[in-house]
Design an enzyme around this catalytic site. Structure first.
Site, PDB file in Angstrom:
ATOM      1  N   ARG A  64       0.833  -1.203   0.000  1.00 52.75           N
ATOM      2  CA  ARG A  64       0.000   0.000   0.000  1.00 52.75           C
ATOM      3  C   ARG A  64       0.873   1.261   0.000  1.00 52.75           C
ATOM      4  NH1 ARG A  64      -3.706   2.307   4.426  1.00 52.75           N
ATOM      5  NH2 ARG A  64      -5.292   3.448   3.251  1.00 52.75           N
ATOM      6  N   HIS A  68       0.445   4.383  -2.651  1.00 56.75           N
ATOM      7  CA  HIS A  68       0.198   5.748  -2.193  1.00 56.75           C
ATOM      8  C   HIS A  68       1.330   6.684  -2.604  1.00 56.75           C
ATOM      9  CE1 HIS A  68      -3.285   5.531   0.838  1.00 56.75           C
ATOM     10  NE2 HIS A  68      -3.313   4.425   0.125  1.00 56.75           N
ATOM     11  N   HIS A 195      -5.817  -6.069  -2.796  1.00 54.47           N
ATOM     12  CA  HIS A 195      -6.670  -6.094  -1.609  1.00 54.47           C
ATOM     13  C   HIS A 195      -6.856  -7.507  -1.059  1.00 54.47           C
ATOM     14  CE1 HIS A 195      -8.845  -1.956  -2.230  1.00 54.47           C
ATOM     15  NE2 HIS A 195      -7.570  -1.848  -1.868  1.00 54.47           N
TER      16      HIS A 195
END
Length: 328
Positions: A64, A68, A195
């Site tokens: 993640r 980002h 995910h």
């Protein structure tokens, strides 16, 4: 039209090359450190492995962090900067949920690299390699990582808003955001598959459980049994920061179960489930749910493309000695 002379053609070609170099495009390569730090991938892999043995959170947190970072200033490790004024990229409300284990993984990997090849490998490249390595450690596909990024010199919380997908985003919003980074719908759906090892928080799904519409407090796209489980996990009086696995079936394995869950109405976030409920993306979800090989291939390709977003190369940026601070 007047024909260009050989000299003019050469000048035009050189001009186009110089423009490309200035933009930092086309300079990444898989063997970028072959001469200057040939063991870089081994050194990073060992550091990531050590962190992985401490906690599985290393996997979703590091992955993640890479997403980002790339979606704001480009893949330049701007998300790593720590500001004494709490106004750096990581301090943005959209980034406060980034798990500390991701930052710790990159910091430790960079320290190991510095001990072997000081001042050579960027934090941005460390993040990109570590992101691939955690996927592999969780059972996902391996792929070659393009290298040669430099670390950015800008990290501002004010520049984050609007650049990261929201949990209630719909297909058109997701496609528009990814398209800005040269990522198409297939790339977006494949990257969403990360995910399968991710987690979110109760506050991110409360609307789907308690106030979806005046006619139905629970989002009807949720499988009824799954909805009841979420109501149990996230009652109205629970800490909104309680973490929930996005994949309720195999949350510690990087596989295609995420897509199988979507087919069954078990997408945790609106931005997950919409990939199946919208006919424009449903076929791709079905394909990835049926075929692990096709998902792994699409994910690997999309990760390579993601790693090219907004990179700084050549004389741009710097090679940080410490990932959390600009060089003095």
């Amino acid at each position: 039209m007047m024909e260009l002379t050989s000299t003019k053609k050469l000048c035009l070609c050189l001009l186009m090359v110089s423009i490309t170099l200035y933009r930092g495009e086309g300079q990444l390569s898989e063997n970028y450190y072959a001469q200057t730090c040939p063991n870089v991938e081994f050194v990073i892999r060992q550091a990531v492995l050590s962190k992985f043995f401490q906690t599985f959170t290393t996997v979703p947190a590091t992955l993640r962090l890479f997403f980002h970072d790339c979606f704001v200033e480009g893949c330049d490790a701007s998300v790593m900067i720590a500001s004494p004024n709490n106004d750096a990229e990581k301090d943005s409300p959209d980034n406060l949920s980034l798990a500390g284990d991701g930052f710790d993984t990159v910091i430790k990997a960079k320290q190991a690299v510095e001990a072997s090849c000081p001042g050579v490998v960027s934090c941005a490249d460390v993040i990109a390699i570590a992101a691939r390595d955690v996927v592999v450690l969780a059972g996902g596909p391996s792929f070659n990582v393009e290298l040669g990024r430099r670390d950015g010199l800008v990290s501002k919380a004010s520049r984050v808003a609007g650049n990261l997908p929201e949990p209630d985003a719909h297909l058109d919003e997701l496609n528009s955001m990814f398209r800005k980074h040269n990522l198409d719908q297939t790339d977006m759906i494949a990257l969403s598959g990360a995910h399968t090892v991710g987690f979110s928080h109760c506050e991110r799904i409360s609307k789907r459980l308690y106030s979806f519409s005046p006619f139905s407090p629970i989002d009807p796209s949720l499988d009824s049994n799954y909805a009841q489980q979420l109501l149990s996990d996230c009652p109205t009086d629970v800490d909104p920061n309680i973490a929930i696995n996005i994949d309720p079936a195999t949350p510690r394995r990087f596989d295609n179960m995420y897509y199988q869950n979507l087919v069954q109405g078990k997408g945790l976030l609106t931005s997950d489930q919409v990939l199946y409920t919208n006919p424009a993306s449903r076929d791709t979800v079905n394909e990835f749910a049926r075929n692990t090989f096709n998902f792994n291939r699409a994910f690997s390709n999309a990760m390579v493309k993601l790693g090219r977003v907004g990179v700084k190369t050549g004389n741009q940026g710097e090679i940080r000695r410490d990932c959390i601070a600009y060089n003095s």
